[in-house]
Design an enzyme around this catalytic site. Structure first.
Site, mmCIF file in Angstrom:
data_model
loop_
_atom_site.group_PDB
_atom_site.id
_atom_site.type_symbol
_atom_site.label_atom_id
_atom_site.label_comp_id
_atom_site.label_asym_id
_atom_site.label_seq_id
_atom_site.Cartn_x
_atom_site.Cartn_y
_atom_site.Cartn_z
ATOM 1 N N GLU A 244 0.877 -1.179 0.000
ATOM 2 C CA GLU A 244 0.000 0.000 0.000
ATOM 3 C C GLU A 244 0.905 1.216 0.000
ATOM 4 O O GLU A 244 1.514 1.538 1.013
ATOM 5 C CB GLU A 244 -0.889 0.000 1.246
ATOM 6 C CG GLU A 244 -1.932 -1.096 1.267
ATOM 7 C CD GLU A 244 -3.070 -0.866 0.279
ATOM 8 O OE1 GLU A 244 -3.077 0.168 -0.426
ATOM 9 O OE2 GLU A 244 -3.950 -1.740 0.209
ATOM 10 N N CYS A 278 -2.515 8.759 3.199
ATOM 11 C CA CYS A 278 -2.210 8.264 1.857
ATOM 12 C C CYS A 278 -3.261 8.716 0.860
ATOM 13 O O CYS A 278 -2.942 9.189 -0.219
ATOM 14 C CB CYS A 278 -2.096 6.749 1.869
ATOM 15 S SG CYS A 278 -3.523 5.927 2.584
#
Ligand code: NAP
Ligand code: MG
Length: 471
Positions: A244, A278
């Protein structure tokens, strides 16, 4: 201020105290929060051996047993939520309310993992044969986590890995390791020795984890460049990987959107956790007809934020987590100015101790400016003006990062049609950075490989086994 706390390395159900330590700093004050024990290669080897040994028993426990242990862990985390949240504020910097949200999010994700079922797929059941697809645990899983949402991301990795029957070694970021140590201590009370272990240290330790042949899978959340390093150095034993990675999410506001209705949500999604998220909005594309209105409204919200120590109840906006990230942000803003952009608010460091940078809105910025093209991962939002929607879609997609994206507007069909053309793992509509335990999440292109959350996320911690029986 709480008393200085002591920390050790939870490995194999024991509390190890290595000789070396490193200081963990409070980003709001620059003070040392505590000394963290530093793992060396011998500690990593101990953790791997313990996790390998524990795997043979843990992988054979029943689903019901593992589910119950995760429920007990969730209860225990919840009972300790206040002190965990305070520790997150001290080492990470976010306001207390957000840290409590992080801990309670962790509880919710743990309860969800506890409830999950691992399916058996019947492929054929005929007179000649029975063919089924089963899912087996992989072995020792290493979790490597970043410093922005350190507690919740560790839970995202650890809980489904354990639920599926793996044993785990975690390595938190050296910038925010303490809350994860406390998490693993809580978990160790409910699990057999060796099922969960922690090693603390810097990127070098992460590198040693990627190379370790006793580890079968790595789940990593962090920057794209580190993800690439992990991929290279884990190739020799073909480790399974979930990566990720960074995002540079675009949000597109379509013409005729009611700006006062969406401005608050857009600000939240861009500056969540001081922009160190993120899937925060990192570039905002606005039609020329509403450009001034959007810039003005966002900058009004930005100027209402109260910067301060996350433990202070008045604070709505904490510091950047570390001086390196502060430098990245402030240099990108300087470069944007040199490219002709105008800083509407913020843009300079205030006269405060700690790594503070105010929420900063940048307008009249060319799309090619580095602040738009690169991930800023901090409290600054560039707003780019577009003339037609096709151009906005092209700019949104013309980027290596492809985690999430969003489209905002009144007409549902138009919003849907534009969102479907975004090249990214999640396309949000009239919202951004919304995540749930049951909704699979992951990036395209340079934003990662694999998924987390939901059934797809859980199955990433399994190997498929085809069971093929002739009657
Ligand atoms: P980072 O520098 O890549 O560090 C992440 C973790 O990797 C840390 O524990 C780090 O250790 C470790 N590490 C460093 N070098 C390593 C190596 N060579 N091998 C193995 N591990 C190594 O990322 P960060 O600055 O902490 O986090 C910010 C980034 O994470 C942003 O790009 C953000 O977008 C991304 N992120 C992505 C998601 C997502 O779900 N896609 C979620 C959150 C954050 P040390 O810190 O101790 O050096
Ligand atoms: Mg950017």
């Amino acid at each position: 201020m709480p008393n200085k706390q002591e920390f050790s390395l939870p490995i194999n159900g024991e509390a190890l105290t290595p000789q070396l330590t490193f200081a963990v700093t409070n980003p709001a004050t620059g003070d040392v929060v505590a000394q963290c024990p530093k793992a060396e290669l011998e500690h990593l080897d101990l953790a791997v051996k313990a996790a390998q040994k524990a795997f043979s028993g843990w992988s054979l426990t029943s689903d019901a047993q593992r589910q119950q242990m995760l429920v007990n862990i969730a209860d225990d985390i919840e009972a300790n939520a206040e002190s965990l949240a305070a520790l997150i504020v001290e080492e990470q910097g976010k306001p207390l309310e957000l840290a409590i949200g992080e801990v309670m999010g962790g509880v919710a994700w743990t309860r969800y993992a506890a409830e999950q079922e691992i399916p058996v797929e019947v492929i054929e059941e005929s007179e000649e044969k029975v063919v089924e697809l089963h899912r087996r645990p992989i072995g020792v899983v290493a979790s490597i986590t970043p410093w922005n949402w350190p507690f919740m991301i560790a839970i995202w990795h650890i809980m489904p890995a354990l639920r599926a029957g793996n044993t785990v070694i975690c390595k938190p970021s050296e910038l925010t390791p303490l809350n994860t140590i406390r998490l693993v201590e809580i978990m160790s009370k409910h699990l057999p020795p060796g099922v969960i272990n922690l090693v603390a240290g810097s990127g070098e330790l992460g590198q040693a984890i990627s190379e370790h042949s006793g580890i079968s899978k790595i789940v990593f959340t962090g920057s794209t460049s580190t993800g690439q390093n992990i991929m290279k150095s884990s190739a020799h034993n073909l480790k399974r990987l979930t990566l990720e990675l960074g995002g540079n999410d675009a949000a597109v506001i379509l013409p005729n959107t009611e700006i006062s209705k969406v401005a608050g949500d857009i600000f939240e999604a861009a500056f969540l956790n001081m922009g160190q998220t993120c899937a925060a909005i990192k570039r905002l594309y606005v039609h020329e007809s509403q450009y001034d209105e959007v810039c003005t409204q966002l900058s009004e919200i930005a100027q209402k934020q109260i910067l301060g120590n996350g433990m202070d109840p008045e604070t709505t906006f904490g510091p950047v987590q570390n001086p390196n990230q502060l430098n990245i942000v402030s240099n990108l803003v300087k470069q944007a100015k040199a490219d002709g952009a105008q800083v509407l608010c913020g843009g300079t460091q205030p006269d405060m101790s700690g790594y503070f940078y105010p929420p900063t809105i940048v307008r009249d910025i060319p799309n090619h400016s580095r602040l738009v093209q690169e991930e800023q991962f901090g409290p600054v939002l560039p707003i780019i003006q577009y003339q037609n929607v096709e151009q906005a879609i092209e700019w949104a997609n013309d980027n290596g990062s492809a985690l999430g994206g969003s489209v905002w507007g009144k007409d549902e069909d138009q919003v849907n049609a534009v969102a479907a053309r975004l090249e990214c793992g999640v396309a949000w509509m009239n919202c951004h950075a919304q995540i749930d335990p049951h909704t699979p999440f992951g990036g395209w292109k340079m934003s990662g490989i694999g998924l987390e959350f939901g059934l797809e996320g859980l199955l990433q911690y399994t190997n498929q086994q085809l069971m093929y029986r002739k009657r």
